[in-house]
Design an enzyme around this catalytic site. Structure first.
Site, PDB file in Angstrom:
ATOM      1  N   LYS A  13       8.421  -8.348  15.684  1.00 44.94           N
ATOM      2  CA  LYS A  13       8.095  -8.697  14.568  1.00 44.94           C
ATOM      3  C   LYS A  13       7.218  -7.325  13.580  1.00 44.94           C
ATOM      4  O   LYS A  13       7.345  -7.225  12.378  1.00 44.94           O
ATOM      5  CB  LYS A  13       7.277 -10.309  13.595  1.00 44.94           C
ATOM      6  CG  LYS A  13       8.245 -11.339  14.590  1.00 44.94           C
ATOM      7  CD  LYS A  13       7.767 -12.695  14.625  1.00 44.94           C
ATOM      8  CE  LYS A  13       6.681 -12.870  14.890  1.00 44.94           C
ATOM      9  NZ  LYS A  13       6.494 -12.910  16.337  1.00 44.94           N
ATOM     10  N   ARG A  87       4.196 -20.842  12.383  1.00 42.77           N
ATOM     11  CA  ARG A  87       4.316 -21.111  13.387  1.00 42.77           C
ATOM     12  C   ARG A  87       4.593 -22.719  13.849  1.00 42.77           C
ATOM     13  O   ARG A  87       4.767 -22.965  15.623  1.00 42.77           O
ATOM     14  CB  ARG A  87       3.039 -20.306  14.549  1.00 42.77           C
ATOM     15  CG  ARG A  87       3.434 -18.903  15.286  1.00 42.77           C
ATOM     16  CD  ARG A  87       2.166 -18.801  15.804  1.00 42.77           C
ATOM     17  NE  ARG A  87       2.764 -17.716  16.677  1.00 42.77           N
ATOM     18  CZ  ARG A  87       2.505 -16.257  16.138  1.00 42.77           C
ATOM     19  NH1 ARG A  87       1.892 -15.938  15.333  1.00 42.77           N
ATOM     20  NH2 ARG A  87       2.219 -15.624  18.168  1.00 42.77           N
ATOM     21  N   ARG A 126       3.368  -3.302  27.016  1.00 44.83           N
ATOM     22  CA  ARG A 126       2.693  -2.758  25.461  1.00 44.83           C
ATOM     23  C   ARG A 126       1.416  -2.370  25.533  1.00 44.83           C
ATOM     24  O   ARG A 126       0.956  -2.312  26.255  1.00 44.83           O
ATOM     25  CB  ARG A 126       3.573  -4.025  24.249  1.00 44.83           C
ATOM     26  CG  ARG A 126       2.844  -3.779  23.391  1.00 44.83           C
ATOM     27  CD  ARG A 126       3.719  -5.116  22.311  1.00 44.83           C
ATOM     28  NE  ARG A 126       2.951  -6.164  22.088  1.00 44.83           N
ATOM     29  CZ  ARG A 126       3.204  -6.829  21.417  1.00 44.83           C
ATOM     30  NH1 ARG A 126       4.025  -6.920  20.467  1.00 44.83           N
ATOM     31  NH2 ARG A 126       2.062  -8.476  21.642  1.00 44.83           N
ATOM     32  N   ARG A 159      -4.377  -2.194  24.725  1.00 47.24           N
ATOM     33  CA  ARG A 159      -3.345  -3.204  24.695  1.00 47.24           C
ATOM     34  C   ARG A 159      -4.351  -4.691  24.287  1.00 47.24           C
ATOM     35  O   ARG A 159      -5.260  -5.089  24.494  1.00 47.24           O
ATOM     36  CB  ARG A 159      -3.329  -3.328  26.937  1.00 47.24           C
ATOM     37  CG  ARG A 159      -2.482  -2.256  27.099  1.00 47.24           C
ATOM     38  CD  ARG A 159      -2.174  -2.023  28.843  1.00 47.24           C
ATOM     39  NE  ARG A 159      -1.708  -0.961  29.013  1.00 47.24           N
ATOM     40  CZ  ARG A 159      -0.102  -0.494  29.354  1.00 47.24           C
ATOM     41  NH1 ARG A 159       1.176  -1.509  28.651  1.00 47.24           N
ATOM     42  NH2 ARG A 159      -0.285   0.252  29.511  1.00 47.24           N
ATOM     43  N   ARG A 171       2.589 -18.341  25.303  1.00 51.16           N
ATOM     44  CA  ARG A 171       3.006 -18.260  23.939  1.00 51.16           C
ATOM     45  C   ARG A 171       4.542 -18.144  23.512  1.00 51.16           C
ATOM     46  O   ARG A 171       5.052 -19.108  23.080  1.00 51.16           O
ATOM     47  CB  ARG A 171       2.986 -16.462  24.354  1.00 51.16           C
ATOM     48  CG  ARG A 171       1.010 -16.280  23.828  1.00 51.16           C
ATOM     49  CD  ARG A 171       0.914 -14.625  23.730  1.00 51.16           C
ATOM     50  NE  ARG A 171       1.183 -14.026  23.052  1.00 51.16           N
ATOM     51  CZ  ARG A 171       1.648 -12.538  23.524  1.00 51.16           C
ATOM     52  NH1 ARG A 171       1.453 -11.506  24.366  1.00 51.16           N
ATOM     53  NH2 ARG A 171       1.676 -12.236  22.487  1.00 51.16           N
TER      54      ARG A 171
HETATM   55  P1  AMP Z   1       0.275 -12.425  17.333  1.00 51.48           P
HETATM   56  O1  AMP Z   1       0.240 -11.023  17.410  1.00 51.48           O
HETATM   57  O2  AMP Z   1       1.298 -13.233  16.250  1.00 51.48           O
HETATM   58  O3  AMP Z   1       1.156 -12.877  18.515  1.00 51.48           O
HETATM   59  O4  AMP Z   1      -1.034 -14.065  17.582  1.00 51.48           O
HETATM   60  C1  AMP Z   1      -1.722 -13.465  18.592  1.00 51.48           C
HETATM   61  C2  AMP Z   1      -1.743 -14.976  19.068  1.00 51.48           C
HETATM   62  O5  AMP Z   1      -2.763 -15.750  17.587  1.00 51.48           O
HETATM   63  C3  AMP Z   1      -0.922 -15.918  18.770  1.00 51.48           C
HETATM   64  O6  AMP Z   1      -0.802 -16.583  20.509  1.00 51.48           O
HETATM   65  C4  AMP Z   1      -2.086 -17.204  18.839  1.00 51.48           C
HETATM   66  O7  AMP Z   1      -3.309 -17.650  19.670  1.00 51.48           O
HETATM   67  C5  AMP Z   1      -3.157 -16.616  17.346  1.00 51.48           C
HETATM   68  N1  AMP Z   1      -1.786 -17.159  16.202  1.00 51.48           N
HETATM   69  C6  AMP Z   1      -1.494 -15.991  15.845  1.00 51.48           C
HETATM   70  N2  AMP Z   1      -0.602 -16.653  14.467  1.00 51.48           N
HETATM   71  C7  AMP Z   1      -0.982 -17.826  14.542  1.00 51.48           C
HETATM   72  C8  AMP Z   1       0.071 -19.383  13.391  1.00 51.48           C
HETATM   73  N3  AMP Z   1       0.055 -18.865  12.518  1.00 51.48           N
HETATM   74  N4  AMP Z   1      -0.340 -20.084  14.011  1.00 51.48           N
HETATM   75  C9  AMP Z   1      -1.204 -20.551  15.262  1.00 51.48           C
HETATM   76  N5  AMP Z   1      -1.942 -19.502  16.495  1.00 51.48           N
HETATM   77  C10 AMP Z   1      -1.507 -18.233  15.544  1.00 51.48           C
END
Ligand code: AMP
Length: 213
Positions: A13, A87, A126, A159, A171
């Site tokens: 994404k 989410r 990554r 990282r 996750r």
């Molecule tokens: P990401 O970079 O999108 O993978 O997000 C990293 C972490 O941030 C996730 O595993 C959640 O802990 C938190 N996070 C990011 N976006 C959201 C969201 N829309 N709702 C809840 N937690 C989020």
């Protein structure tokens, strides 16, 4: 144009959102990036969410909706790319209300499908350039041998703390339990376009462009 990039962690994404920013002058709104920035700058909210993020759990709806609301009141340019948001169903409802308040609407939800084995391989290998966010992969796209980012020439690579096997398992569980219901939610609204996120970055970008029309 306002679009959502929907998919599990590691679906690509962020990478595709950055492409759309370059190609279409859109604005990337990544709640993950916003939360990581809050942690780095040591805000109260950053301290509150740190453990939750490292465990791979979701931060509360109120916090992320607040972050998005704040950003949406700024520059609009070519529209928003929502990356990692919404989410949960509550977040999706809130986004609908926010867009409506801005006299705007959602144009498409791109569901990026990638199977779990590929996700684990991508995430555990990554790394990213700390300066420009370019994504590298130890196997398919290693960091350049001269130690300099191929895109910006920077020499700091990082990282993510949650890119480890244990957090990733959590996750993925969060994704299937709380986020995947959004696929049906947006299908019912007629917004959903599903693409194969497994291919090369350019091929996926082409699929997204075709889906957006
Ligand atoms: P990401 O970079 O999108 O993978 O997000 C990293 C972490 O941030 C996730 O595993 C959640 O802990 C938190 N996070 C990011 N976006 C959201 C969201 N829309 N709702 C809840 N937690 C989020």
């Amino acid at each position: 144009m306002n679009i959502i990039l929907l998919g599990p962690p590691g679906a690509g994404k962020g990478t595709q959102a950055r492409r759309l920013v370059e190609d279409r002058n859109m604005i990337q709104l990544s709640t993950g990036d916003m939360l990581r920035e809050a942690r780095t700058s040591g805000t109260e909210m950053g301290r509150l969410v740190a453990d939750v993020m490292d465990r791979g759990e979701l931060v509360t709806d109120d916090i992320v909706i607040g972050l998005i609301e704040e950003k949406m009141s700024g520059d609009h340019r070519g529209g928003f790319i929502f990356d990692g948001f919404p989410r949960t169903l509550a977040q999706a409802d809130a986004l609908g209300r926010l867009l409506e308040r801005h006299g705007s609407a959602l144009d498409a939800v791109i569901e990026m499908q990638v199977d779990d084995t590929a996700l684990v391989e991508r995430i555990t290998a990554r790394s990213t350039c700390a300066d420009c966010g370019e994504v590298y992969n130890d196997i398919t796209k290693p960091q350049p041998a001269d130690g300099k980012c191929a895109k910006c020439g920077g020499s700091n690579f990082k990282r993510r703390a949650d890119d480890n096997a244990e957090s990733l398992k959590q996750r993925l569980m969060e994704y299937y339990k709380k986020t995947s219901p959004l696929i049906g939610y947006y299908y019912a609204k007629g917004n959903l376009k599903t693409i194969d996120g497994l291919g090369e970055m350019d091929a996926v970008a082409k699929e997204i462009a075709a889906a957006l029309g």
